[in-house]
Design a protein around this motif. Structure first.
Motif, PDB file in Angstrom:
ATOM      1  N   ARG A   1      55.564  32.413  22.756  1.00  0.00           N
ATOM      2  CA  ARG A   1      55.622  31.283  23.683  1.00  0.00           C
ATOM      3  C   ARG A   1      55.613  29.952  22.932  1.00  0.00           C
ATOM      4  N   LEU A   2      54.849  29.899  21.863  1.00  0.00           N
ATOM      5  CA  LEU A   2      54.802  28.680  21.063  1.00  0.00           C
ATOM      6  C   LEU A   2      56.199  28.337  20.541  1.00  0.00           C
ATOM      7  N   LYS A   3      56.919  29.345  20.051  1.00  0.00           N
ATOM      8  CA  LYS A   3      58.263  29.114  19.508  1.00  0.00           C
ATOM      9  C   LYS A   3      59.272  28.833  20.615  1.00  0.00           C
ATOM     10  N   ALA A   4      59.217  29.614  21.693  1.00  0.00           N
ATOM     11  CA  ALA A   4      60.254  29.527  22.727  1.00  0.00           C
ATOM     12  C   ALA A   4      60.060  28.343  23.666  1.00  0.00           C
ATOM     13  N   GLU A   5      58.782  28.016  23.962  1.00  0.00           N
ATOM     14  CA  GLU A   5      58.497  27.010  24.987  1.00  0.00           C
ATOM     15  C   GLU A   5      57.880  25.733  24.436  1.00  0.00           C
TER      16      GLU A   5
END
Length: 232
Positions: free
Chosen positions: A43-47
Motif C-alpha cells: 500500500r505504501l508503494k501503490a497508494e
C-alpha cells in the motif's frame, strides 16, 4: 505476492486496510503479522500510504525497514492509533495466548498503548478454553532459570525451557528466556496468570486479557470481523 494460506491472506488484507495515512501503528510479530506488514508495504508503494510503525520485535523492524516503512521506537511516540498483531489462541471472551514467536513481553507493552487493538487470526486459532492446543509461554529472567522452572512445575505445569534448532538457549530480544508450560485446561486463566506472575523470576506470561477490541478471522474466501463486547 505468493500466498500459500488463503485464509491468512484474507485476514491480513482486511487488517492492512484499516491503516490510514497519519496513523501510528503497532506492528506485531509472527507469520500473520508479517503478511500484514508486507501488504502495508504494498500500500505504501501503490497508494503513497503515509504512516509510522512501531515494531514489537527486531525481526518485525527488519522486515518493515526492508519495505521502506518508517519506524519509531515506542518511547518516541505518545500512543498508538492502532495495533495489528496475531494470536496463538483466542477464546470466546477475547482472552488470548500469544508468544509462540517469543516476543510476548514487547508485544504486550506495545498493544497496551494502542487506542484500538486488532487481533488477526485464522479460524483454527479460536478455542473453547485457553491452553487447548499449545503451551503457555512464560518469559523469565535467565538468572535462576532452572529454579524458576521448578516453581512453575510446582503449580502443575509440564515445563520445557525453549531452545533453538541447534540446541542453544532461545533468547528474546530483551535477552530473557522462555519456559513453555502445559497446564490442565482451566476455566480461570486469570487466577493462573496471577499465580504465575507472583513467582520471582517470571517477567510476564503469554496470557493477554482485555487487549483485543476487534478480532479479524480469516477463512479461505471470506473474513469474519468480531467486535469485543466492550466495543459494541
Amino acid at each position: 505476492m505468493s500466498v500459500s494460506d488463503p485464509a491468512k491472506y484474507q485476514a491480513a488484507l482486511t487488517a492492512a486496510a484499516l491503516v490510514q495515512s497519519g496513523m501510528v501503528v503497532g506492528l506485531g510479530s509472527g507469520t500473520t503479522a508479517s503478511l500484514t506488514i508486507a501488504l502495508l508495504g504494498d500500500r505504501l508503494k501503490a497508494e503513497g500510504l503515509d504512516f509510522v510503525g512501531v515494531p514489537t520485535s527486531a525481526a518485525t523492524a527488519e522486515l518493515a525497514r526492508s519495505l521502506a516503512i518508517p519506524l519509531r521506537e515506542l518511547d518516541e511516540v505518545e500512543d498508538l492509533d492502532l495495533n495489528l498483531d496475531g494470536a496463538d489462541e483466542v477464546d470466546s471472551q477475547f482472552r488470548m495466548i500469544k508468544g509462540r514467536g517469543g516476543a510476548l513481553l514487547r508485544e504486550k507493552i506495545v498493544v497496551s498503548t494502542a487506542r484500538r487493538k486488532v487481533t488477526i487470526i485464522t479460524a483454527e486459532k479460536r478455542v473453547e478454553r485457553l491452553g487447548a492446543t499449545m503451551p503457555l509461554p512464560v518469559e523469565v529472567s535467565l538468572f535462576g532459570l532452572k529454579h524458576t522452572q521448578v516453581k512453575l512445575a510446582d503449580l502443575g505445569a509440564r515445563t520445557s525451557i525453549r531452545t533453538q534448532s541447534d540446541g542453544t538457549l532461545f533468547l528474546t530480544d530483551g535477552g530473557n528466556g522462555i519456559i513453555d508450560c502445559r497446564f490442565a485446561v482451566s476455566d480461570d486463566p486469570e487466577s493462573l496468570d496471577l499465580q504465575l506472575r507472583r513467582i520471582a523470576g517470571v517477567l510476564d506470561t503469554g496470557f493477554f486479557f482485555g487487549l483485543c477490541d476487534l478480532l479479524i478471522v480469516g477463512h479461505a474466501d471470506w473474513v469474519e470481523r468480531v467486535e469485543a463486547p466492550h466495543r459494541r
